[in-house]
Scaffold this active site. Sequence first.
Site, short mmCIF file in Angstrom:
data_model
loop_
_atom_site.label_atom_id
_atom_site.label_comp_id
_atom_site.label_asym_id
_atom_site.label_seq_id
_atom_site.Cartn_x
_atom_site.Cartn_y
_atom_site.Cartn_z
N SER A 126 14.17 31.00 -15.07
CA SER A 126 15.07 31.46 -16.13
C SER A 126 16.46 30.87 -15.94
CB SER A 126 15.15 32.99 -16.06
OG SER A 126 16.24 33.46 -16.83
N TYR A 151 16.12 41.15 -10.85
CA TYR A 151 15.22 40.24 -11.58
C TYR A 151 15.69 38.79 -11.40
CZ TYR A 151 13.77 37.35 -15.48
OH TYR A 151 13.32 36.30 -16.23
N LYS A 155 14.03 35.23 -9.35
CA LYS A 155 13.82 33.85 -9.84
C LYS A 155 14.49 32.85 -8.91
CE LYS A 155 11.28 35.01 -13.29
NZ LYS A 155 9.83 34.74 -13.18
C1 UD1 Z 1 18.37 38.30 -21.54
C2 UD1 Z 1 18.30 38.40 -20.05
C3 UD1 Z 1 17.82 37.09 -19.47
C4 UD1 Z 1 16.48 36.71 -20.06
C5 UD1 Z 1 16.59 36.70 -21.59
C6 UD1 Z 1 15.22 36.51 -22.19
C7 UD1 Z 1 20.07 40.00 -19.53
C8 UD1 Z 1 21.41 40.19 -18.91
N1 UD1 Z 1 19.60 38.75 -19.54
O1 UD1 Z 1 19.34 37.30 -21.90
O2 UD1 Z 1 17.71 37.19 -18.08
O3 UD1 Z 1 16.10 35.44 -19.61
O4 UD1 Z 1 17.10 37.94 -22.06
O5 UD1 Z 1 15.30 36.42 -23.58
O6 UD1 Z 1 19.43 40.93 -19.98
N2 UD1 Z 1 22.62 41.39 -28.49
C9 UD1 Z 1 23.19 42.22 -29.44
N3 UD1 Z 1 22.50 43.34 -29.82
C10 UD1 Z 1 21.28 43.68 -29.28
C11 UD1 Z 1 20.71 42.82 -28.31
C12 UD1 Z 1 21.40 41.68 -27.93
O7 UD1 Z 1 24.28 41.93 -29.94
O8 UD1 Z 1 20.73 44.72 -29.66
C13 UD1 Z 1 23.33 40.15 -28.09
C14 UD1 Z 1 23.64 40.09 -26.60
O9 UD1 Z 1 24.87 40.69 -26.32
C15 UD1 Z 1 23.64 38.58 -26.37
C16 UD1 Z 1 22.61 38.05 -27.38
O10 UD1 Z 1 22.47 39.07 -28.37
O11 UD1 Z 1 24.89 38.04 -26.70
C17 UD1 Z 1 21.26 37.78 -26.77
O12 UD1 Z 1 20.86 38.92 -26.03
P1 UD1 Z 1 19.41 39.05 -25.37
O13 UD1 Z 1 18.36 38.72 -26.36
O14 UD1 Z 1 19.35 40.38 -24.69
O15 UD1 Z 1 19.37 37.87 -24.30
P2 UD1 Z 1 20.35 37.56 -23.06
O16 UD1 Z 1 21.19 38.72 -22.72
O17 UD1 Z 1 21.01 36.27 -23.35
#
Ligand code: UD1
Length: 339
Positions: A126, A151, A155
């Site tokens: 990842s 987690y 990795k």
């Molecule tokens: C997360 C994991 C990462 C993993 C990836 C897989 C964390 C800290 N990291 O990454 O290890 O490889 O998922 O897809 O959890 N967001 C919103 N509203 C929501 C959900 C997300 O605004 O309800 C935003 C988050 O703040 C972020 C973006 O969408 O800016 C993507 O979020 P997310 O899909 O959770 O992925 P990551 O945090 O990048």
Amino acid sequence: MKRIVVTGGLGFIGSHTVVELQNEGFEVIIIDDLSNSSIEVLDRITSITGIAPAFEKIDLKNQGAIQNFFKKHQKIDGIIHFAASKAVGESVEKPLKYYHNNISSLIYLLEEMAVNGIEHFIFSSSCTVYGKADKMPINESAPFKTATSPYGNTKQIGEEILADTAKVTDLRAISLRYFNPIGAHESAKIGELPIGVPQNLIPFITQTAVGVRDQLSVFGNDYDTPDGTAIRDYIHVVDLAKAHISAMKRLLKHSNKTSFEVFNIGTGKGYSVLEVIKAFEEVNNEKLNYKIVGRREGDVTTYYADTSYANDELDWQAELSLKDGLASAWKWQQSLFNK
Ligand code: UD1
């Protein structure tokens, strides 16, 4: 016909990879413990490709079961190892579960590979291994920063185990560092099945659009980005699956440059949360109910891949767009809702 074992082959990325392997003429044997997947996925894979993969329900923390597996299934050409726990938040609550699931199983698998003379291994890693990276886009030579969760640490440790082992044994391993996987197979027969409230953006969006959730929270609009929301590199799961085929072919042809290699698997393009929402609304002709809330703890501002090394060396590149990913995720969500 080359015979490939896919651990975690009924999961989100695993199932899409099994389909692509079968499409490319590989024989596939799936190992899965069904802890975070459904046996129904096996029939769905079969209905997409017309070929039923062999299946063994095995918990990889049971070394004896792995030994029996390799007695039963011989002449294995390579292993693609997806089976692992992957919920960042849960890993903070239950670190030992994560170290045991993700590390013990890797060690047992590598030990039994050596006993059985199996050399080729693809590891599911990842972009989280980079932690809070210093510059964007991130390339593979960026150093590991302190992992932000158990987690993420599994990795990093997993890659170190592979690097150390490949130095002194016949192991040839490739680690693929995924950015943010999204989307589903175009048939809408396989896709992501989040358990409980989704933590990731795209499943939360599709569940909101379908009415399972009332509202999407956008975590922060005060980031240093053009629209203030955080930027990520969203890669279609079918493109991601195909990267595994390229990596396995590289090992089987002995084209690898060193016995342990790592590649970023992303699109190289970053999109903000608001851009993702807008793209979802446009491509699916749906209105999303969302509101801006505070930042989520632990989130970084911008994260996207430099994919040039993977593009050149794996002869692979992401072909599907963000909108393709969002359209397929929506089709998949609707098929679930209509069941
Ligand atoms: C997360 C994991 C990462 C993993 C990836 C897989 C964390 C800290 N990291 O990454 O290890 O490889 O998922 O897809 O959890 N967001 C919103 N509203 C929501 C959900 C997300 O605004 O309800 C935003 C988050 O703040 C972020 C973006 O969408 O800016 C993507 O979020 P997310 O899909 O959770 O992925 P990551 O945090 O990048």
